[in-house]
Motif scaffolding. Structure first.
Motif, short mmCIF file in Angstrom:
data_model
loop_
_atom_site.label_atom_id
_atom_site.label_comp_id
_atom_site.label_asym_id
_atom_site.label_seq_id
_atom_site.Cartn_x
_atom_site.Cartn_y
_atom_site.Cartn_z
N ASP A 129 0.65 -1.30 -0.11
CA ASP A 129 -0.07 0.19 -0.02
C ASP A 129 0.88 1.16 0.04
O ASP A 129 0.21 2.37 -0.13
N LYS A 130 2.20 1.22 0.12
CA LYS A 130 3.01 2.30 0.12
C LYS A 130 4.27 2.00 -0.73
O LYS A 130 5.36 3.13 -0.91
N ILE A 131 4.12 1.24 -1.61
CA ILE A 131 5.15 1.06 -2.66
C ILE A 131 4.43 0.62 -3.98
O ILE A 131 3.60 -0.55 -3.83
N GLY A 132 4.33 1.36 -5.12
CA GLY A 132 3.48 1.02 -6.20
C GLY A 132 3.65 1.81 -7.27
O GLY A 132 4.49 2.84 -7.25
N LYS A 133 3.19 1.35 -8.47
CA LYS A 133 3.28 2.14 -9.71
C LYS A 133 2.25 3.28 -10.12
O LYS A 133 1.13 3.15 -9.61
N ILE A 134 2.65 3.80 -11.05
CA ILE A 134 1.63 4.91 -11.51
C ILE A 134 1.31 4.53 -12.93
O ILE A 134 2.18 4.03 -13.62
N GLU A 135 0.33 5.02 -13.24
CA GLU A 135 -0.44 4.61 -14.56
C GLU A 135 0.34 5.57 -15.65
O GLU A 135 0.33 6.77 -15.41
N LEU A 136 0.45 4.88 -16.97
CA LEU A 136 0.96 5.79 -18.17
C LEU A 136 -0.30 6.27 -18.92
O LEU A 136 -1.57 5.44 -18.63
N PRO A 137 -0.22 7.34 -19.57
CA PRO A 137 -1.32 7.77 -20.24
C PRO A 137 -1.75 6.57 -21.25
O PRO A 137 -0.85 5.82 -21.83
N ALA A 138 -2.85 6.42 -21.96
CA ALA A 138 -3.26 5.66 -22.96
C ALA A 138 -2.53 6.08 -24.20
O ALA A 138 -2.14 7.04 -24.29
N GLU A 139 -2.69 5.11 -25.09
CA GLU A 139 -2.14 5.62 -26.70
C GLU A 139 -2.82 6.59 -27.26
O GLU A 139 -4.08 6.69 -27.12
N ARG A 140 -1.93 7.55 -27.45
CA ARG A 140 -2.20 8.91 -28.05
C ARG A 140 -2.87 9.78 -27.07
O ARG A 140 -3.51 10.96 -27.37
N GLU A 141 -3.00 9.48 -25.69
CA GLU A 141 -3.59 10.29 -24.82
C GLU A 141 -2.33 11.37 -24.33
O GLU A 141 -1.34 11.00 -24.18
N ASP A 142 -2.91 12.60 -24.39
CA ASP A 142 -1.96 13.64 -23.70
C ASP A 142 -2.77 14.52 -22.85
O ASP A 142 -4.06 14.50 -22.93
N ILE A 143 -2.07 15.40 -22.30
CA ILE A 143 -2.53 16.50 -21.43
C ILE A 143 -2.87 17.61 -21.91
O ILE A 143 -1.78 18.13 -22.95
N HIS A 144 -4.05 18.24 -21.77
CA HIS A 144 -4.28 19.65 -22.56
C HIS A 144 -3.84 20.95 -21.84
O HIS A 144 -3.76 20.80 -20.56
N PRO A 145 -3.63 22.02 -22.66
CA PRO A 145 -3.42 23.28 -22.20
C PRO A 145 -4.48 23.61 -21.08
O PRO A 145 -5.79 23.10 -21.28
N ASN A 146 -4.14 24.29 -20.17
CA ASN A 146 -5.05 24.97 -18.85
C ASN A 146 -5.47 23.52 -18.07
O ASN A 146 -6.43 23.93 -17.18
N THR A 147 -5.18 22.46 -18.16
CA THR A 147 -5.28 21.63 -16.99
C THR A 147 -4.59 21.52 -15.99
O THR A 147 -3.37 22.10 -15.92
N LYS A 148 -5.28 21.46 -14.91
CA LYS A 148 -4.50 21.63 -13.48
C LYS A 148 -3.96 20.17 -13.23
O LYS A 148 -4.36 19.23 -13.52
N ALA A 149 -2.73 20.33 -12.68
CA ALA A 149 -1.84 19.35 -12.73
C ALA A 149 -1.09 19.39 -11.20
O ALA A 149 -1.02 20.58 -10.66
#
Length: 254
Positions: A129-149
């Motif tokens: 519960d304290k060591i794990g992986k993060i998900e990668l974006p899906a194929e051709r998925e990207d983050i868009h301008p003005n997105t809060k991160a």
């Protein structure tokens, strides 16, 4: 002596408060369980992100001081506070360094594109519960301008979490031009930008996160963080297929 004791206690409380500012220590350990601290000869050099039990992704510029895998280790797992420092008590050895084939690095403030690398662990991590992986974006998925991160990672012994807003590459380019000639036409296609950090974080490799996915890794500022120029990240959508190629290659050997 009494004054000295109170002073050390004050410093200790400041360190702890910065570390657990967004929740209890337990909550932070669970929320950011994909983060690791990367060390060279036992000294912190940058942050990395778990994308596979045996693979850590970071920026290639983190690993330019040595290309010997065994010179590096990572720290992962529960946060430990001792001797007025925050650190992780679990150290893992590295047996391989894989640089992105398109990686270019030409000095601290010079051209830096496809800034990405993968560290191969000597043994796969055991996810908890304290060591794990993060998900990668899906194929051709990207983050868009003005997105809060969020950008989150280890800067020395302090956990930094900052809120940012993603910029379009054109907005980033125009902002960079205010700080010089922008000879390298930053940002290039393999980069993504955000608004300036509220507090300068020189810990390269820290992930840009939205919706529990990693969309970028902090690479550099065009004229340094102190200048106010936008932070630039390696765009994960441009290296996603390369990461999955490494994952499949690793899994095929097991």
């Amino acid at each position: 002596m009494l004054k000295c004791t109170f002073f050390m206690l004050f410093i200790f409380l400041r360190v702890v408060s910065r570390t657990i500012a967004e929740g209890s220590r337990d909550e932070l350990e669970r929320k950011y369980k994909f983060l690791v601290a990367i060390e060279l000869h036992g000294n912190h050099v940058c942050s990395g992100t778990i994308v596979h039990a045996a693979l850590i992704v970071t920026v290639g510029s983190c690993l330019i001081r040595s290309n010997v895998p065994t010179d590096y280790t990572i720290r992962a797992g529960p946060i430990i506070v001792s001797n007025l420092h925050v650190h992780n008590n679990t150290v893992f050895k590295i047996v391989g360094l894989i640089y992105n084939p398109n990686f270019v690095w030409m000095g601290q403030q010079r051209k830096r594109i496809y800034d990405a690398a993968i560290l191969v662990l000597s043994e796969p991590l055991v996810f908890t519960d304290k060591i794990g992986k993060i998900e990668l974006p899906a194929e051709r998925e990207d983050i868009h301008p003005n997105t809060k991160a969020l950008v989150v990672g280890w800067n020395g012994y302090r956990l930094h979490v900052q809120k940012v807003i993603v910029l379009s590459n054109m907005d980033c380019y125009l902002k960079n031009k205010r700080f010089g000639a922008n000879l390298h036409d930053y940002p290039v296609d393999s980069q993504i930008c955000a608004n300036s950090f509220a507090k300068c974080d020189k810990d390269i490799g820290i992930p840009l996160i939205a919706d529990n996915k990693i969309y970028g890794m902090y690479s550099n500022h065009y004229q340094g963080c102190e200048s106010g120029s936008p932070p630039m990240f390696t765009r994960m959508s441009k290296i996603r297929s390369w990461i999955y190629t490494i994952i499949r290659r690793y899994d095929s050997l097991k």
